[in-house]
Design an enzyme around this catalytic site. Structure first.
Site, PDB file in Angstrom:
ATOM      1  N   ASN A   9       0.883  -1.175   0.000  1.00  0.00           N
ATOM      2  CA  ASN A   9       0.000   0.000   0.000  1.00  0.00           C
ATOM      3  C   ASN A   9       0.914   1.216   0.000  1.00  0.00           C
ATOM      4  O   ASN A   9       1.544   1.525   1.009  1.00  0.00           O
ATOM      5  CB  ASN A   9      -0.902  -0.026   1.246  1.00  0.00           C
ATOM      6  CG  ASN A   9      -1.772   1.220   1.346  1.00  0.00           C
ATOM      7  OD1 ASN A   9      -1.811   2.038   0.418  1.00  0.00           O
ATOM      8  ND2 ASN A   9      -2.455   1.373   2.469  1.00  0.00           N
ATOM      9  N   LYS A  11       0.070   4.258  -0.256  1.00  0.00           N
ATOM     10  CA  LYS A  11      -0.555   5.439   0.366  1.00  0.00           C
ATOM     11  C   LYS A  11      -0.334   6.675  -0.516  1.00  0.00           C
ATOM     12  O   LYS A  11      -0.313   6.528  -1.737  1.00  0.00           O
ATOM     13  CB  LYS A  11      -0.036   5.618   1.803  1.00  0.00           C
ATOM     14  CG  LYS A  11      -0.166   4.313   2.607  1.00  0.00           C
ATOM     15  CD  LYS A  11       0.068   4.462   4.096  1.00  0.00           C
ATOM     16  CE  LYS A  11      -0.075   3.105   4.772  1.00  0.00           C
ATOM     17  NZ  LYS A  11      -0.008   3.163   6.226  1.00  0.00           N
ATOM     18  N   HIS A  92      -9.565   1.319   5.033  1.00  0.00           N
ATOM     19  CA  HIS A  92      -8.261   1.488   5.700  1.00  0.00           C
ATOM     20  C   HIS A  92      -8.426   2.420   6.902  1.00  0.00           C
ATOM     21  O   HIS A  92      -9.211   3.374   6.846  1.00  0.00           O
ATOM     22  CB  HIS A  92      -7.237   2.056   4.712  1.00  0.00           C
ATOM     23  CG  HIS A  92      -5.837   1.969   5.245  1.00  0.00           C
ATOM     24  ND1 HIS A  92      -5.345   2.861   6.170  1.00  0.00           N
ATOM     25  CD2 HIS A  92      -4.854   1.071   5.024  1.00  0.00           C
ATOM     26  CE1 HIS A  92      -4.097   2.516   6.478  1.00  0.00           C
ATOM     27  NE2 HIS A  92      -3.773   1.430   5.805  1.00  0.00           N
ATOM     28  N   GLU A  94      -6.699   4.754   7.973  1.00  0.00           N
ATOM     29  CA  GLU A  94      -6.429   6.174   7.695  1.00  0.00           C
ATOM     30  C   GLU A  94      -7.659   6.842   7.072  1.00  0.00           C
ATOM     31  O   GLU A  94      -7.913   8.020   7.306  1.00  0.00           O
ATOM     32  CB  GLU A  94      -5.179   6.307   6.807  1.00  0.00           C
ATOM     33  CG  GLU A  94      -3.921   6.004   7.621  1.00  0.00           C
ATOM     34  CD  GLU A  94      -2.778   5.394   6.839  1.00  0.00           C
ATOM     35  OE1 GLU A  94      -2.769   5.456   5.596  1.00  0.00           O
ATOM     36  OE2 GLU A  94      -1.869   4.824   7.491  1.00  0.00           O
ATOM     37  N   GLU A 164      -5.339  -4.851  10.430  1.00  0.00           N
ATOM     38  CA  GLU A 164      -4.259  -3.888  10.658  1.00  0.00           C
ATOM     39  C   GLU A 164      -4.495  -3.164  11.981  1.00  0.00           C
ATOM     40  O   GLU A 164      -5.244  -2.177  12.026  1.00  0.00           O
ATOM     41  CB  GLU A 164      -4.233  -2.856   9.527  1.00  0.00           C
ATOM     42  CG  GLU A 164      -4.028  -3.446   8.143  1.00  0.00           C
ATOM     43  CD  GLU A 164      -3.470  -2.416   7.164  1.00  0.00           C
ATOM     44  OE1 GLU A 164      -2.393  -2.671   6.621  1.00  0.00           O
ATOM     45  OE2 GLU A 164      -4.088  -1.364   6.975  1.00  0.00           O
ATOM     46  N   GLY A 170       2.818   2.097  10.750  1.00  0.00           N
ATOM     47  CA  GLY A 170       3.781   3.184  10.608  1.00  0.00           C
ATOM     48  C   GLY A 170       4.514   3.506  11.903  1.00  0.00           C
ATOM     49  O   GLY A 170       5.171   4.542  12.002  1.00  0.00           O
ATOM     50  N   SER A 210       3.578  -2.426  10.117  1.00  0.00           N
ATOM     51  CA  SER A 210       5.037  -2.543  10.266  1.00  0.00           C
ATOM     52  C   SER A 210       5.594  -3.910   9.841  1.00  0.00           C
ATOM     53  O   SER A 210       6.542  -4.404  10.461  1.00  0.00           O
ATOM     54  CB  SER A 210       5.464  -2.199  11.690  1.00  0.00           C
ATOM     55  OG  SER A 210       5.080  -0.864  12.001  1.00  0.00           O
TER      56      SER A 210
HETATM   57  P1  13P Z   1       3.162   0.174   7.571  1.00  0.00           P
HETATM   58  O1  13P Z   1       3.606  -1.128   6.956  1.00  0.00           O
HETATM   59  O2  13P Z   1       3.945   1.352   7.069  1.00  0.00           O
HETATM   60  O3  13P Z   1       3.072   0.090   9.045  1.00  0.00           O
HETATM   61  O4  13P Z   1       1.653   0.437   7.032  1.00  0.00           O
HETATM   62  C1  13P Z   1       0.723  -0.578   7.154  1.00  0.00           C
HETATM   63  C2  13P Z   1      -0.484  -0.175   6.381  1.00  0.00           C
HETATM   64  O5  13P Z   1      -1.207   0.715   6.766  1.00  0.00           O
HETATM   65  C3  13P Z   1      -0.764  -0.897   5.141  1.00  0.00           C
HETATM   66  O6  13P Z   1      -2.044  -0.601   4.662  1.00  0.00           O
END
Ligand code: 13P
Length: 247
Positions: A9, A11, A92, A94, A164, A170, A210
């Site tokens: 992803n 982003k 997601h 976010e 997740e 992150g 992560s």
């Molecule tokens: P990270 O791997 O950067 O922690 O992000 C995970 C994520 O949100 C994947 O959709």
């Protein structure tokens, strides 16, 4: 049988040149045959990436819940389908957090995307305080029951679940393989209770938060973990390739 999936992803990172170079290089590598590789790209890169991608599938990171209309700046499921896009990531954390997406809206988006024959990567996961209160299982269960559990069994054949935990996204802090396994097992139980054993056993459940080359093997080795949804580590070709080889 459920498939093994390594999904990136990106982003709101990367541009078209970066994406094309990345996908071309990854296509040149020997990718394990039984692993489905997906890249979740920014809208603007989807069409250019689809022109290069053969083995690699492309996912969008969002879509609108309406068919079309006066929604300035939005992208519809039909538009995504017209690019050849294969998947769309919906729900997601976010999007839930920064764009106030509710379970109800997420369900509408999923239905619209399925109507246009896109596959879904449905995300769920709890914030830190919920985990600390030991309410994470019921929290995720309600995310599932308010959205994908309202789909039909046939519709769910085109859905992949990504667990997740928000506290692991992150942050560099990964769920332990045991914590991931426990939640994945719980998700399968929720699907079993709402549908049946067959569906629960056949739906792919990815872990996200992560994931990196140093922990992917151990996480993917868990019985109910079918792969990963990878943020940061999917932006570097070497680390993403390592993760793809971690099954
Ligand atoms: P990270 O791997 O950067 O922690 O992000 C995970 C994520 O949100 C994947 O959709």
């Amino acid at each position: 049988m459920r498939s093994q999936i390594a999904a990136g992803n990106w982003k709101m990172n990367t541009n078209i040149d970066f994406g094309q170079d990345f996908v071309a290089k990854l296509e040149d590598k020997e990718l394990p045959k039984d692993v489905e590789v997906i890249i979740g790209a920014p809208f603007i890169s989807i069409s250019p990436l689809k022109q290069i991608a053969k083995r690699i599938k492309i996912a969008a990171q969002n879509c609108h819940d309406e068919e079309s209309g006066a929604f300035t700046g939005e992208v519809s499921a039909a538009m995504l389908k017209s690019t050849g896009c294969n998947y769309v990531i919906i729900g997601h954390s976010e999007r839930r957090q920064y764009f106030n997406e509710s379970d109800e809206l997420i369900l509408k988006k999923i239905l619209k995307a399925l109507e246009h024959e896109l596959k879904i990567i449905f995300c769920c996961g709890e914030p830190l305080e919920i985990r600390e209160n030991n309410d994470h299982e019921s929290f995720v269960q309600s995310q599932l029951e308010n959205s994908i559990c309202k789909l039909s069994k046939e519709e769910l054949e085109n859905v992949v679940i990504a667990y997740e935990p928000i506290w692991a996204i992150g942050t560099g802090k990964t769920a332990s393989p045991g914590q991931a396994q426990d939640m994945h097992q719980h998700i399968r139980k929720v699907m079993r209770n709402n549908f049946n054993e067959d569906l629960a056993e056949n739906i792919s459940i990815l872990y996200g938060g992560s994931v990196k080359p140093s922990n992917a093997k151990e996480i993917f080795a868990q019985k109910d973990v079918d792969g990963g949804l990878v943020g940061g580590a999917s932006l570097k070709i070497d680390s993403f390739f390592d993760i793809i080889q971690s099954f």
